[in-house]
Design an enzyme around this catalytic site. Sequence first.
Site, PDB file in Angstrom:
ATOM      1  CG  ASP A 138      -1.518   1.334   1.665  1.00 35.68           C
ATOM      2  OD1 ASP A 138      -2.484   1.690   0.463  1.00 35.68           O
ATOM      3  OD2 ASP A 138      -1.281   2.086   2.449  1.00 35.68           O
ATOM      4  CG  ASP A 162      -0.925   2.481   6.680  1.00 33.26           C
ATOM      5  OD1 ASP A 162      -1.238   2.230   5.671  1.00 33.26           O
ATOM      6  OD2 ASP A 162      -1.034   3.565   7.384  1.00 33.26           O
ATOM      7  CG  ASP A 213      -3.714  -0.905   3.731  1.00 34.56           C
ATOM      8  OD1 ASP A 213      -4.047  -0.661   2.371  1.00 34.56           O
ATOM      9  OD2 ASP A 213      -3.445  -0.302   4.321  1.00 34.56           O
TER      10      ASP A 213
END
Length: 787
Positions: A489, A679, A683
């Site tokens: 990400d 994080d 996600d």
Amino acid sequence: MSSHQCTLCGLETPSPPITDEDTQGVFCCSGCLHVYQLLDELEEEQAEELRQQTIRARKNENQNSSIPKNCKEAFFKVDGMHCATCESFVESVATRKKGIYKSEASYASEMLKVYYDPDEVTPEHIPGSLSKMGYEIYDINEEGNREDLNELGRLIMGGFLGIIGLLLYSLFLYPSYISGEGFVPLTAEEQFFFISNIFVMTSFVLFYTGYPILRGAWVSISVLKPNMDLLIAIAAVSAYLYSFGALLTGTTEVYFDVTMAIILVVSIGNYYEKRIKAGKYDLLADLTEKSIDHARVRRNGQLKKISVSDIHPDDEIVVKAGERIPVDGTVTGGEGVVNEALMTGESKPVSKKNGDKVLSGTILTQNALTIQTDEEVQSTLDQLIQLMWNIQSSRGGKQRLADRIAAYFVPAVLLLAIITFGYQLLGSTSATEALLSALAVLIVSCPCALGLATPLAIASGLKSGLEHNIIFKTAALFEQESADMVAFDKTGTLTTGTMHLIDKGTNNLALEYAAELEQLSSHPIAQPIAKEAKQKIEAINNFKSYSTGVSGEINGVGVFVGKPEWLSKIGFAIDSELLTTIEQKRSQGNIPVGVAWDGKVHSLLAVGDLLREDTLDAITTLKRDNKKIALITGDSKEAGEAMQQQLNTDFLFSEIRPESKSNIIRKLKKLGTVAMVGDGSNDAPALAEADLGIAFGDLTAIAAESAQVVIPEERLTLVPAVFEIIRNTKNRIHQNLGWAFLYNIITIPLAIAGVINPLFAALAMATSSLLVVSNSSRKMNISPAGS
């Protein structure tokens, strides 16, 4: 426009469908579009095969004829599962209960998903009815009783009695086996007395201290999946039963010491692994929960604080600056700026006004908003959590290598013991000696080295991780295949997740004006600009804040700072050179900020997110280990391409919605084993879907819950260290198992031939165990990239 079928997965598309001018076909989401572009680079036959696999998987997900439509789902945590055999047992217990249609257990995530009839069963009563044989079922929001004190008590009591028993052996029995009499001469009655006491102590050690091992053995038999617990139990129980029979016949050659040694050594190894693993909870407890329990609702003209579960359709909710939005809805009052990075992965703050949609879990950073809930009260945050739980609970853990070996080794050992007994008996050997040879085969075949090989190596890996502030939440990942690719990400993971002043512009006076004004603004973009302010000399008059900028008078000059389009709209001219710069900054993923006075935009600043200092080191190390790198971001295609060029990643997925991330990971898994690093709550489903989920940095609790590895520290170079620890641990497991089997190859033939007796077998077993312990105890030398 009528809906179509998605070209990739076959599901119905929205209207209008997702398309791309460079790609043929229509898609249900941007995730399917990106994955289709990725697969389109493969050979046609391979791409078609993967596409068909996806279609079949989606159909299987939607078809479950055995489950009625009124069925509901509930999720629970499970303590006590440590292998695939445990999964099968817990599932079988659940499905035997009235009102439960189906269950899915995962020892890797320690979760159980139950499909139940709400007219027959309530979620509150499920844990109590399913907690059997030492497996504790409890609600996902509760802390489980991990029986640490009980397990420690088993070891202390068993160890105490084991030491006394072995001391009696050393004083009275071992010398008599060697020279015919002990240090202290004993009559037959006295020997019987001491052996009887040893029998009682051994019984306590076997059935109390060894209960978890015996339970695991019974579970493996009940589901017809032999595992290491069964192999250990066979040796311990066979030595115990033989010795009990010898005691009843008045024979002094008993092997209760073998039973005690096997149970205590393996129990200590398992306990050590659990204690090291338990260290993760101390670190995880420090993570901040990002869920929202209450909301301010305006009813009958009054503002009330109520539980989120009591929010009704069309309620008016008031959210103040700094608070999280509790449910999805539409803005009906006020103007504000919302940080959506937690939910969408988009790094730029988003302005919201009347009529705009807002998502639960996002943060209002400026002003206050009145939000009206939809006709159906929904929470995107709750939907992400539900999706994450679904993925985690339905993903069964991979069976441990030692247990896979045991599935074949247990029947082979039993067969060898029977053959040995028959062979010795036919060779005119007495029944007692033949039985001793068979017992020697059972003792040398198994235990301690094999039983310790995996838990001690895993404990070493867990400990090494904790020393580097890396939390491995499940031991199962130490025996799975290494990742072929790592998907990152972007926002908050590869980047800092906070705004920085990227470009100060070409006009120092404009920068000074902007910094003075932005000190009075609470907008996230204002903060890095305000840091450039020098000590105030003149007061700012007529300061005003808008969702797209600020204005005020400085030394009599009316200065406006904000979005270039807003400045143009209110009458400030922007020359062609600045217009080009604006497009350039946006293509790089940055936010242009204009500074205007006297009818003209005089300078252009740029604010944006920055790469972490160690991002390039981490990516370089991973690529050196032959891992492909995928970049997943909610940013625009242009911003994503700029980041890809900077990092030289292999794959790029931009403009990705939260629900599409797990879809992307699922398709990438068709190309190999995938690790995901993220994080935020957005996600969580992707972290759960990946073969290895790594939650990193300033985490939300949901992200930490969904991952298998947690790094609660903002050092990206620890990501390569995760793979290094896994690789080293896996090597130690293989080394330990290799030594254990080398030992078996040497000793089993000797036991079959009757050359060694159970006592010698026990000594050889102890020597083998010491080597395994020594190998596992070696310190791992882990060097995080760039350190």
